[in-house]
Scaffold this motif. Structure first.
Motif: not given
Length: 557
Positions: A473-485
Motif C-alpha cells: 500500500t502506497v500514498v502518491r502525490f504529484p508535487s511538493v505542495d501536496l507532500e504534507g497532505d
C-alpha cells in the motif's frame, strides 16, 4: 538494427590481416632501398663533423658495417612502428564499424537512476539477452525449428548483471523465459510501429519481438523498478563463435547425459559423467538444454547457464587459453560480430572500459541467482514477497552474498509543507490488490474510502475505473505542495513515511490499496527490512568450482 557507418578515409581500405602488423608471428623481411649503398653510406650524423679523437684510433666514425646496421635497424624500427600504428588504427575502425547498436529503452517510463554513494560512485546494471533469432542459415542450422525461420526473435535468455557502486561485488539475476508479466507500451525505432501495453499474462521472452531489445529492457524496468544502464544481446551463432575463440569452458554433470527424447526433442547435448571442456556447438547445446537436467524446466536451464557463466568468467580471468595475439584478435572479431549493444556501449573503447570495470570484482564476490517464482500452470510468475525482496536488494545495491556492510538507517523526514485540515484533503482511493496469481478484491477502493471518511477525511473518494497491481500500500502525490497532505493520510492509517511517494502518474493525493491489505480495517505493519537473499533465489557463488548439474535418470546412457 543499426550498424556504424565508415567515415574515415582509411577505413574504406581492406581490413588489415593479422600479418599486416605482426599477429601472424612471422619474421619481418628487410629490403634494400633502391639507390642506396648496402652499407648505408652518406654523411656522419650531425655533431660528429670536425670531431676527432686525439691519439688516432680511427677517428670519430664507427666502422661502416656497424653504422650501416644501426641505420638499417632504426629505419626498419620506424617503419614497423608507423606501419603497426596505421594497421592498428584501421583494425580498430574495422571493429568499431562492425559493432551493431540499438536503442536502450523503448518504453515511456524509466526507473529512477540510483543515488550515488558517499564517494560519488553509482552501481551499473546491464541486461544480458540471448536471442533465439533464426534469421540466417547459421542460426537456422544451430537453432532448428525450420518453421520459425524469419519469425520475430524471442529473448530466451535474460540475465540482469548488477555491478556494485564500489565494484566490490557483482550479482546476476536470471528470469525464466516463460515468466508471465505485463510488457509496457513500446515503439519500434525503425518503423515507428507502436505496441500497446499487454495484459499481466504475457510471456517475457516475447518482449524482444515488440521493437527490439529496448522493449525487453523496458519490461525489466517496469517489473523490477531497477534502472538499467546498458544491454548486450547475442544470438545462436554468436555463442558458438565466441565459445570457439575462447577455446572451451569446463562444465560438470553427475551422470552421462544425452538430451534427446523419443519424440526427437532436446538440445542433443551428449556428455560423459564428470567435467568436460565444451566449445562451439556443444556450448550452445549446454546453454539450451532443458530435457536431461533434473527438473526438466527453464529453471534447470538457468542453473546450467549460471554454471557456464561462472566457468567462463574464471577462464577469462585466468587467461589460460588466450595467450597469443592471434587468439585475442579472433576473440575480438567474434565478439564484435556476435554482439548487439545500446549506444552507450557502441564503441570498442567503451566495451574495453566496461571489461576493466568488471575485472575489478573478485570471482568469490560474484553471485548468480534466479528470480523467485511460483508455477502458474505450465508457466511461472514472480513469487510474491521473495521476488520483490531480490529486486529491492539489487535496487539498494546490497550484496547478494551477504557480505556487505550494514547501512545506517536514516530517520524519516517530515515535509516542510504543513498538511491541510483532514476534511479539506482530497483523496482518490485506488484498488491495487490484484496480483499475478489473485484477482483484485471487489469493492476494495470503496471500502477503504469509507474507512477514511470515518476518520474525518470527508473528500476521500474511490476510483472505480482503476485496477492495479501494487505489492504494498502506497500514498502518491504529484508535487511538493501536496507532500504534507500525503504524509498526513499515511500517518492516519499507520503507514510509514517511506510509503509516501512522489509520482507524476497521479493528479492529486492518491492512496493505492496494495496486495498486502486485501482485508481488514488496518494495513499490516511493514516487516523489518531483511537484507538476506531469499532461499528461493537459488544463489550460486562465482567461486564454486565444484558445482555439477544433476542429470535426470531418464536421459542417461
Amino acid at each position: 538494427m543499426r550498424q556504424k557507418s565508415v567515415r574515415e578515409e582509411g577505413a574504406r581500405q581492406r581490413t588489415p590481416h593479422a600479418s599486416d602488423h605482426g599477429w601472424d608471428e612471422g619474421e619481418p623481411k628487410g629490403e634494400e632501398r633502391p639507390g642506396e649503398p648496402p652499407d648505408g653510406g652518406g654523411e656522419p650524423p650531425r655533431g660528429s663533423r670536425h670531431r676527432h679523437r686525439r691519439g688516432g684510433g680511427g677517428g670519430g666514425r664507427p666502422p661502416r658495417r656497424k653504422r650501416g646496421v644501426l641505420r638499417w635497424s632504426a629505419t626498419v624500427l620506424a617503419v614497423l612502428i608507423i606501419g603497426t600504428a596505421g594497421a592498428g588504427y584501421l583494425y580498430y575502425q574495422h571493429l568499431n564499424n562492425s559493432l551493431q547498436t540499438d536503442d536502450l529503452n523503448l518504453g515511456e517510463d524509466r526507473a529512477p537512476a540510483p543515488t550515488p554513494n558517499a564517494a560519488g560512485q553509482t552501481p551499473m546494471n546491464i541486461l544480458l539477452i540471448g536471442s533465439d533469432a533464426r534469421d540466417s542459415k547459421a542460426n537456422q542450422k544451430l537453432g532448428g525449428a525450420k518453421e520459425t525461420f524469419g519469425a520475430p526473435p524471442l529473448a530466451d535468455v535474460q540475465m540482469l548483471l548488477h555491478v556494485s557502486a564500489d565494484r566490490s561485488n557483482m550479482s546476476v539475476v536470471s528470469m525464466p523465459r516463460d515468466t508471465l508479466l505485463t510488457v509496457p507500451k513500446c515503439t519500434d525505432p525503425d518503423d515507428g510501429k507502436v505496441y500497446p501495453q499487454t495484459g499481466p499474462k504475457f510471456m517475457t521472452n516475447e518482449s524482444l519481438s515488440r521493437g527490439g531489445p529496448g522493449c525487453t529492457v523496458a519490461t525489466w524496468e517496469k517489473l523490477t523498478k531497477i534502472h538499467i544502464d546498458h544491454f548486450m544481446m547475442v544470438d545462436f551463432a554468436g555463442v558458438v563463435s565466441m565459445a570457439d575463440a575462447i577455446g572451451g569452458v569446463p562444465v560438470c554433470v553427475d551422470k552421462n547425459i544425452h538430451s534427446r527424447t523419443s519424440a526427437g526433442k532436446g538440445s542433443g547435448l551428449k556428455l560423459k559423467k564428470g567435467t568436460t571442456e565444451i566449445e562451439g556447438k556443444q556450448a550452445l547445446q549446454w546453454l539450451r538444454t532443458r530435457y536431461g537436467f533434473e527438473g526438466g524446466t527453464d529453471i534447470s536451464r538457468a542453473k546450467a547457464q549460471h554454471m557456464y557463466m561462472n566457468a567462463l568468467v574464471r577462464k577469462l580471468r585466468e587467461n589460460t587459453s588466450l595467450t597469443s595475439p592471434n587468439q585475442l584478435r579472433k576473440l575480438a572479431e567474434h565478439a564484435v560480430d556476435a554482439l548487439k549493444v545500446d549506444d552507450g556501449l557502441g564503441s570498442i573503447k567503451k566495451l574495453y572500459d566496461l571489461g576493466n570495470e568488471l575485472k575489478k570484482v573478485p570471482a568469490e564476490r560474484t553471485t548468480m541467482t534466479t528470480m523467485p517464482f511460483d508455477f502458474a500452470g505450465e508457466r511461472v510468475v514472480p513469487k510474491p514477497g521473495d521476488a520483490e525482496q531480490l529486486f529491492r536488494l539489487v535496487r539498494d545495491d546490497i550484496p547478494l552474498d551477504g557480505k556487505g556492510k550494514k547501512k545506517k538507517s536514516t530517520p524519516e523526514k517530515l515535509s516542510d509543507d504543513p498538511a491541510a485540515a483532514d476534511d479539506k484533503i482530497a483523496i482518490q482511493v485506488q484498488n491495487g490488490t490484484r496480483t499475478d496469481a489473485l484477482a483484485p478484491v471487489p469493492g476494495r477502493a470503496s471500502t477503504v474510502a469509507q474507512l477514511l471518511a470515518g476518520k474525518g477525511f470527508a473528500k476521500a473518494a474511490p476510483d472505480t475505473t482503476a485496477s492495479l497491481a501494487e505489492g504494498r500500500t502506497v500514498v502518491r502525490f504529484p508535487s511538493v505542495d501536496l507532500e504534507g497532505d500525503a504524509q498526513r493520510v499515511a500517518k492516519s492509517l499507520g503507514l510509514p513515511l517511506s510509503s509516501v511517494k512522489k509520482s507524476t502518474d497521479v493528479s492529486g493525493v492518491t492512496l493505492v490499496v496494495g496486495a498486502d491489505w486485501r482485508e481488514g480495517d488496518v494495513p499490516p505493519k511493514p516487516k523489518k527490512k531483511d537484507d538476506k537473499t531469499p532461499d528461493s533465489a537459488d544463489a550460486l557463488s562465482g567461486s564454486d568450482k565444484k558445482a555439477c548439474m544433476k542429470v535426470d535418470p531418464n536421459y542417461t546412457w
